[in-house]
Design a protein around this motif. Structure first.
Motif, PDB file in Angstrom:
ATOM      1  N   GLY A  14      -4.069 -74.845  22.811  1.00 23.93           N
ATOM      2  CA  GLY A  14      -3.231 -73.686  22.535  1.00 23.93           C
ATOM      3  C   GLY A  14      -2.091 -74.011  21.597  1.00 23.93           C
TER       4      GLY A  14
ATOM      5  N   PRO B   6      -3.501 -69.427  20.849  1.00 31.31           N
ATOM      6  CA  PRO B   6      -4.128 -69.121  22.141  1.00 31.31           C
ATOM      7  C   PRO B   6      -5.607 -68.788  22.061  1.00 31.31           C
ATOM      8  CG  PRO B   6      -2.716 -67.319  21.414  1.00 31.31           C
ATOM      9  CD  PRO B   6      -2.460 -68.460  20.484  1.00 31.31           C
ATOM     10  N   TRP B   7      -6.044 -68.131  20.997  1.00 22.88           N
ATOM     11  CA  TRP B   7      -7.448 -67.685  20.955  1.00 22.88           C
ATOM     12  C   TRP B   7      -8.377 -68.798  20.520  1.00 22.88           C
ATOM     13  CZ3 TRP B   7      -7.656 -63.697  23.791  1.00 22.88           C
ATOM     14  CH2 TRP B   7      -6.631 -62.765  23.782  1.00 22.88           C
TER      15      TRP B   7
ATOM     16  N   ALA C 122      -7.906 -69.582  29.260  1.00 25.09           N
ATOM     17  CA  ALA C 122      -7.090 -68.675  28.453  1.00 25.09           C
ATOM     18  C   ALA C 122      -5.628 -68.706  28.893  1.00 25.09           C
ATOM     19  CB  ALA C 122      -7.644 -67.256  28.550  1.00 25.09           C
TER      20      ALA C 122
ATOM     21  N   GLY D 220      -2.700 -70.095  26.527  1.00 25.28           N
ATOM     22  CA  GLY D 220      -1.559 -69.229  26.244  1.00 25.28           C
ATOM     23  C   GLY D 220      -0.238 -69.934  26.498  1.00 25.28           C
TER      24      GLY D 220
ATOM     25  N   ALA E 162       0.355 -72.345  23.675  1.00 21.80           N
ATOM     26  CA  ALA E 162       0.797 -71.746  22.417  1.00 21.80           C
ATOM     27  C   ALA E 162       2.316 -71.650  22.336  1.00 21.80           C
ATOM     28  CB  ALA E 162       0.166 -70.366  22.250  1.00 21.80           C
TER      29      ALA E 162
END
Length: 241
Positions: free
Chosen positions: A86, A91-92, A185, A189, A192
């Motif tokens: 991240g 994040p993606w 995820a 996140g 990030a």
């Protein structure tokens, strides 16, 4: 006196696990586990971000390969790897790369364990293990998916146990891939936003995954997965299978 020609094949099948164990011992001997820590990530943040900026195509691939090795050799630091994904890729892309790397590494360890030990366990299995193996072959995807969704069972254990219990590779890989997406995820996140955490000299709060806002949805997804296994079993009983 036992015949060596009949005993040897069983032992020679252990080489994949011996290789993994040897790599794990070597990694600890070299202190590589210290590189898979939040402190190491903070210390090398400038070098890592510079490498990603200079090699935007190669960096995600190398990250995936590193994640495969971490999971396949059962090294500690999966959470830090996901945070790093991240942090380095956002994040993606970070979550996607982590999911791919973790799934491939888990499948490698699964295949090694199944090749080395599953056949021997199957020959020595009693009635209880035999029923467990049959159940996993029918509904293993749903049970493993439920366990993958909940961040309570050690990841390495869920990589080994299905292989030793006779689960097939395809449902194992699918349940692993889908089951780790939500938790990955969340950690990606968090990763990030590590830049601000580094600047403040703090540490990320990984316990956030146990907060009600995140844990309750994961429990709901796990319950739906178990409901799927229950419905399949109910349908088979009604059809007399």
């Amino acid at each position: 006196m036992p015949d060596d020609t009949t005993a040897r094949p069983g032992w020679t099948r252990l080489w994949p696990l011996a290789l993994i164990l040897g790599a794990l011992v070597l990694a600890y001997a070299l202190g590589l586990q210290r590189s898979l820590s939040f402190d190491a990530l903070a210390a090398h943040r400038a070098a890592l971000t510079g490498f990603v900026a200079a090699h935007p195509a190669a960096a995600p691939l190398l990250y995936v390969l590193a994640y495969v090795a971490v999971v396949a050799f059962s090294l500690p630091g999966g959470a830090v790897m996901t945070l790093a994904g991240g942090f380095l890729f956002g994040p993606w892309l970070g979550a996607a790369a982590a999911v791919v790397g973790a799934t491939l590494g888990a499948c490698a360890l699964f295949l090694a364990a199944r090749y080395a030990l599953a056949e021997t366990l199957a020959r020595r299995a009693g009635p209880l293990l035999g029923k467990l193996r049959a159940g996993l072959q029918r509904d293993g995807f749903w049970y493993l998916l439920s366990l993958r969704l909940l961040p309570v069972v050690p990841f390495w254990l869920l990589n080994l146990a299905p292989a030793l219990a006779g689960m097939r590779l395809l449902p194992y890989a699918a349940a692993t891939f889908l089951g780790i997406i939500p938790g990955t995820a969340v950690f990606a996140g968090i990763g990030a936003g590590l830049g601000q955490v580094f600047d403040a000299g703090g540490r990320p709060d990984l316990s956030i995954i146990f907060s009600p806002g995140i844990l309750l949805p994961l429990l709901g997804l796990a319950a739906l997965s178990l409901a799927g296994a229950w419905w399949r079993g109910r349908s088979r009983r009604m059809n007399g299978e």
